[in-house]
Structures are given as C-alpha cells and as structure tokens.
Design an enzyme around this catalytic site. Sequence first.
Site, PDB file in Angstrom:
ATOM      1  N   VAL A  44       0.835  -1.203   0.000  1.00 13.89           N
ATOM      2  CA  VAL A  44       0.000   0.000   0.000  1.00 13.89           C
ATOM      3  C   VAL A  44       0.870   1.253   0.000  1.00 13.89           C
ATOM      4  CG1 VAL A  44      -1.723   1.326   1.302  1.00 13.89           C
ATOM      5  CG2 VAL A  44      -1.963  -1.153   1.083  1.00 13.89           C
ATOM      6  N   CYS A  45       1.910   1.243   0.811  1.00 14.62           N
ATOM      7  CA  CYS A  45       2.790   2.408   0.907  1.00 14.62           C
ATOM      8  C   CYS A  45       3.502   2.684  -0.413  1.00 14.62           C
ATOM      9  CB  CYS A  45       3.810   2.217   2.022  1.00 14.62           C
ATOM     10  SG  CYS A  45       3.068   2.105   3.669  1.00 14.62           S
ATOM     11  N   THR A  46       3.830   1.626  -1.145  1.00 18.14           N
ATOM     12  CA  THR A  46       4.470   1.803  -2.450  1.00 18.14           C
ATOM     13  C   THR A  46       3.571   2.616  -3.372  1.00 18.14           C
ATOM     14  OG1 THR A  46       5.733  -0.247  -2.219  1.00 18.14           O
ATOM     15  CG2 THR A  46       5.386   0.577  -4.461  1.00 18.14           C
ATOM     16  N   LEU A  49       3.434   6.451  -2.086  1.00 15.69           N
ATOM     17  CA  LEU A  49       4.573   7.316  -2.404  1.00 15.69           C
ATOM     18  C   LEU A  49       4.577   7.702  -3.870  1.00 15.69           C
ATOM     19  CD1 LEU A  49       5.605   6.069   0.430  1.00 15.69           C
ATOM     20  CD2 LEU A  49       7.845   6.753  -0.406  1.00 15.69           C
TER      21      LEU A  49
END
Length: 220
Positions: A44-46, A49
């Site tokens: 999810v963080c990928t 960003l």
Amino acid sequence: MTLKINSLAPDFKAKTTIGDISFHEWLGDSWGVLFSHPKDFTPVCTTELGSLARMKPEFDKRNVKVIGLSVDPVADHVKWLDDIKDVTGMKPDYPIIADEDLKIAKLYNMLEGDAGTTSMGRTAVDNQTVRTVFIIRPDKRIGLFLTYPMATGRNFMELLRSIDSMQLTAKHKVATPADWKKGEEVIIVPAVKDDEAKKLFPDGWNAVKPYLRKVPDPSK
C-alpha cells in the site's frame, strides 16, 4: 507529550534520502506534509509514495513541502524508490526520513515509548500505527492529522482539499462546509457579528440559518 491540533510540531534532526536535515529549518516559511509509513517495501505504501510523487506539483503550487518517513535506513529507502518507479511510473524526489531508532515515530506519538530503539527485527504490523499524515502550518503548529489503517491507502486529494481550506480560512474570517472544494461557497465564522460581516462582505450573504451565513469564496 500528546500532540493535538495547534500543538507545536516537534523539531528533530534526521537522515533522509536527500541528506541530513533539521526539520523546522527545512520547512522554513512553507506549509508541510509529514506522512509516515510502517516499513519499506510494503504494497500500500508503495502506491502511496508514487501517488504523492505524481501530485507533488499541486503541493508545490500551494507552498507545501512534502516529506515522508519510514522506520528503515536510507539505503533501503533508495532501493525502494526504484520499486516505486517500477510500480507507479513515478520516482519520488521529495525526502524520505530514515527513522531507524524510532525516535521520530515516538516524538510524534505514533509509537509507544517502550517500543524499543531500533527498527531491526520489527515487522510492518509492529509499526502499524506509523501511518499518520501531519499537515503543519508555517507557524510550525499542527493544522491537521489523520491516521489510517495499513490496508487503507490514503487519499491525497483530501489532503489538498484540506490544505486549500486551511490556507483560505487562515486569511479570511470564514469556514468551509462539508465536502467543500476550492471556489465553492464558504461560511462566515460565528465570531463575526452581522455589523462586522457587512464591512467584510459588502455584497451580503445568504442566511440559511442565523448562524449559517454563506458567501462566495473570498479568494476568487
């Protein structure tokens, strides 16, 4: 110290993907968005960003500096940037803080004081509370913060909308209604009595209720 809206955003020194920074000095007179992640190389963080990298020009237009934080070393961040570009087509050029000793996560109340002193051996689940976005005003005080669960990707359009509202209401004696977008009608704040409102808004207003007075966006 428990942080809340209008609390002074704690200052800190940190290593980042663009070198060492002192946070308040780096912010200067700008608004800031500090958004944190529980671990590098998480799905999810990928996407987050990359999404923020794509939208960065919109933040730049609003005099908003963007900075990420993840509880991993700079070397891992740099490798992760290549994955982000592969997945999203965008390689972030904003700094990402390396919070290996968890000090900043603790400073911002995202981890408990007894969470340890290193990110080594910790999983994303161990750090799942490191998922908060802080919007920081030029006076270095917190204007907004939102904490998301790990499985829910963040909506950066909502951050832009909130920044538009905060920047408008910092300059004019108005508030913004639910679901407001830039350019739409706003509300005269209750502290402004009708006599003062007549001077501030000489074209008048729409009194939906005595306490709910709508006027056009004064920044238009």
